[in-house]
Design a protein around this motif. Structure first.
Motif, PDB file in Angstrom:
ATOM      1  N   MET A   1       0.812  -1.184   0.000  1.00 42.39           N
ATOM      2  CA  MET A   1       0.000   0.000   0.000  1.00 42.39           C
ATOM      3  C   MET A   1       0.865   1.261   0.000  1.00 42.39           C
ATOM      4  SD  MET A   1      -3.100   0.794   2.511  1.00 42.39           S
ATOM      5  CE  MET A   1      -3.694   2.421   2.752  1.00 42.39           C
ATOM      6  N   LEU A   2       2.031   1.208   0.601  1.00 41.39           N
ATOM      7  CA  LEU A   2       2.882   2.384   0.647  1.00 41.39           C
ATOM      8  C   LEU A   2       3.520   2.691  -0.705  1.00 41.39           C
ATOM      9  CD1 LEU A   2       4.664   1.923   4.070  1.00 41.39           C
ATOM     10  CD2 LEU A   2       2.802   3.446   3.505  1.00 41.39           C
ATOM     11  N   PHE A   3       3.584   1.702  -1.596  1.00 33.87           N
ATOM     12  CA  PHE A   3       4.212   1.921  -2.889  1.00 33.87           C
ATOM     13  C   PHE A   3       3.216   2.373  -3.948  1.00 33.87           C
ATOM     14  CE2 PHE A   3       6.913  -1.202  -0.733  1.00 33.87           C
ATOM     15  CZ  PHE A   3       8.054  -0.427  -0.648  1.00 33.87           C
ATOM     16  N   ASN A   4       1.977   2.553  -3.580  1.00 33.23           N
ATOM     17  CA  ASN A   4       0.953   2.996  -4.507  1.00 33.23           C
ATOM     18  C   ASN A   4       1.166   4.480  -4.810  1.00 33.23           C
ATOM     19  OD1 ASN A   4      -1.311   3.426  -6.011  1.00 33.23           O
ATOM     20  ND2 ASN A   4      -2.761   2.798  -4.442  1.00 33.23           N
ATOM     21  N   LYS A   5       1.279   4.839  -6.096  1.00 36.81           N
ATOM     22  CA  LYS A   5       1.526   6.225  -6.462  1.00 36.81           C
ATOM     23  C   LYS A   5       0.303   7.103  -6.274  1.00 36.81           C
ATOM     24  CE  LYS A   5       5.271   5.283  -9.510  1.00 36.81           C
ATOM     25  NZ  LYS A   5       6.359   6.082  -9.877  1.00 36.81           N
ATOM     26  N   GLU A   6      -0.847   6.511  -6.048  1.00 35.99           N
ATOM     27  CA  GLU A   6      -2.066   7.276  -5.837  1.00 35.99           C
ATOM     28  C   GLU A   6      -2.425   7.392  -4.357  1.00 35.99           C
ATOM     29  OE1 GLU A   6      -3.623   8.921  -8.241  1.00 35.99           O
ATOM     30  OE2 GLU A   6      -2.056   8.183  -9.575  1.00 35.99           O
ATOM     31  N   ILE A  13       4.576  10.426   4.055  1.00 39.78           N
ATOM     32  CA  ILE A  13       5.309   9.195   4.373  1.00 39.78           C
ATOM     33  C   ILE A  13       6.753   9.289   3.888  1.00 39.78           C
ATOM     34  CG2 ILE A  13       5.451   6.723   3.868  1.00 39.78           C
ATOM     35  CD1 ILE A  13       2.339   6.763   3.723  1.00 39.78           C
ATOM     36  N   GLY A  14       6.928   9.771   2.667  1.00 40.16           N
ATOM     37  CA  GLY A  14       8.280   9.944   2.133  1.00 40.16           C
ATOM     38  C   GLY A  14       9.074  10.979   2.897  1.00 40.16           C
ATOM     39  N   ASN A  15       8.411  12.040   3.301  1.00 39.96           N
ATOM     40  CA  ASN A  15       9.080  13.092   4.048  1.00 39.96           C
ATOM     41  C   ASN A  15       9.539  12.598   5.418  1.00 39.96           C
ATOM     42  OD1 ASN A  15      10.047  15.638   4.588  1.00 39.96           O
ATOM     43  ND2 ASN A  15       8.108  16.344   5.375  1.00 39.96           N
ATOM     44  N   TRP A  16       8.700  11.848   6.120  1.00 38.31           N
ATOM     45  CA  TRP A  16       9.100  11.328   7.429  1.00 38.31           C
ATOM     46  C   TRP A  16      10.206  10.287   7.296  1.00 38.31           C
ATOM     47  CZ3 TRP A  16       8.439  13.593  11.846  1.00 38.31           C
ATOM     48  CH2 TRP A  16       7.405  14.502  11.990  1.00 38.31           C
ATOM     49  N   LEU A  37      16.472  19.990  14.329  1.00 42.91           N
ATOM     50  CA  LEU A  37      15.231  20.707  14.624  1.00 42.91           C
ATOM     51  C   LEU A  37      14.643  21.329  13.356  1.00 42.91           C
ATOM     52  CD1 LEU A  37      16.041  22.451  18.007  1.00 42.91           C
ATOM     53  CD2 LEU A  37      14.420  20.602  17.592  1.00 42.91           C
ATOM     54  N   GLY A  38      15.496  21.811  12.469  1.00 40.12           N
ATOM     55  CA  GLY A  38      15.026  22.345  11.196  1.00 40.12           C
ATOM     56  C   GLY A  38      14.398  21.269  10.335  1.00 40.12           C
ATOM     57  N   LEU A  39      15.009  20.090  10.310  1.00 40.95           N
ATOM     58  CA  LEU A  39      14.440  18.974   9.551  1.00 40.95           C
ATOM     59  C   LEU A  39      13.101  18.535  10.142  1.00 40.95           C
ATOM     60  CD1 LEU A  39      17.651  16.836   8.957  1.00 40.95           C
ATOM     61  CD2 LEU A  39      16.367  18.117   7.240  1.00 40.95           C
ATOM     62  N   LEU A  40      13.011  18.511  11.463  1.00 43.83           N
ATOM     63  CA  LEU A  40      11.750  18.154  12.112  1.00 43.83           C
ATOM     64  C   LEU A  40      10.663  19.178  11.790  1.00 43.83           C
ATOM     65  CD1 LEU A  40      10.129  16.392  14.073  1.00 43.83           C
ATOM     66  CD2 LEU A  40      11.001  17.827  15.922  1.00 43.83           C
ATOM     67  N   THR A  41      11.027  20.443  11.813  1.00 45.73           N
ATOM     68  CA  THR A  41      10.057  21.493  11.481  1.00 45.73           C
ATOM     69  C   THR A  41       9.558  21.349  10.055  1.00 45.73           C
ATOM     70  OG1 THR A  41      11.149  22.972  13.034  1.00 45.73           O
ATOM     71  CG2 THR A  41       9.705  23.981  11.397  1.00 45.73           C
ATOM     72  N   SER A  42      10.470  21.080   9.131  1.00 42.86           N
ATOM     73  CA  SER A  42      10.045  20.916   7.732  1.00 42.86           C
ATOM     74  C   SER A  42       9.167  19.683   7.559  1.00 42.86           C
ATOM     75  CB  SER A  42      11.257  20.843   6.806  1.00 42.86           C
ATOM     76  OG  SER A  42      11.989  19.649   7.025  1.00 42.86           O
ATOM     77  N   ALA A  43       9.466  18.602   8.279  1.00 45.94           N
ATOM     78  CA  ALA A  43       8.634  17.400   8.192  1.00 45.94           C
ATOM     79  C   ALA A  43       7.227  17.669   8.733  1.00 45.94           C
ATOM     80  CB  ALA A  43       9.287  16.248   8.967  1.00 45.94           C
ATOM     81  N   ILE A  44       7.132  18.426   9.801  1.00 46.56           N
ATOM     82  CA  ILE A  44       5.818  18.766  10.364  1.00 46.56           C
ATOM     83  C   ILE A  44       5.039  19.668   9.414  1.00 46.56           C
ATOM     84  CG2 ILE A  44       4.689  20.032  12.243  1.00 46.56           C
ATOM     85  CD1 ILE A  44       6.899  18.938  14.088  1.00 46.56           C
ATOM     86  N   ILE A  45       5.707  20.636   8.808  1.00 46.94           N
ATOM     87  CA  ILE A  45       5.038  21.552   7.873  1.00 46.94           C
ATOM     88  C   ILE A  45       4.521  20.800   6.658  1.00 46.94           C
ATOM     89  CG2 ILE A  45       5.436  23.474   6.278  1.00 46.94           C
ATOM     90  CD1 ILE A  45       7.252  24.674   8.455  1.00 46.94           C
TER      91      ILE A  45
END
Length: 66
Positions: A1-6, A13-16, A37-45
């Motif tokens: 299910m995670l490899f489904n492009k739709e 998921i890819g960002n985390w 912390l910057g990477l965590l902030t971007s992942a949350i955004i």
């Protein structure tokens, strides 16, 4: 299910996944807490943006069915 492009949550998921890999590499090689912390902030955004997109798309698909 995670490899489904739709899959509607594919960007979050890819960002985390990228966040986890980057954090592990930073802990091994650099240990820069501010960069982590910057990477965590971007992942949350990106996750919040993806949630807004999914809710907007779901709302529009309901409106088109009526």
């Amino acid at each position: 299910m995670l490899f489904n492009k739709e899959h509607p949550w594919r960007f979050a998921i890819g960002n985390w996944g990228a966040f986890v890999v980057a954090t592990i590499l930073l802990l091994i090689f650099d240990n820069n807490k501010y960069l982590m912390l910057g990477l965590l902030t971007s992942a949350i955004i990106v996750t919040i943006g993806n949630a807004i997109y999914v809710l907007y798309k779901k709302r529009n698909s309901r409106a088109e069915k009526k």
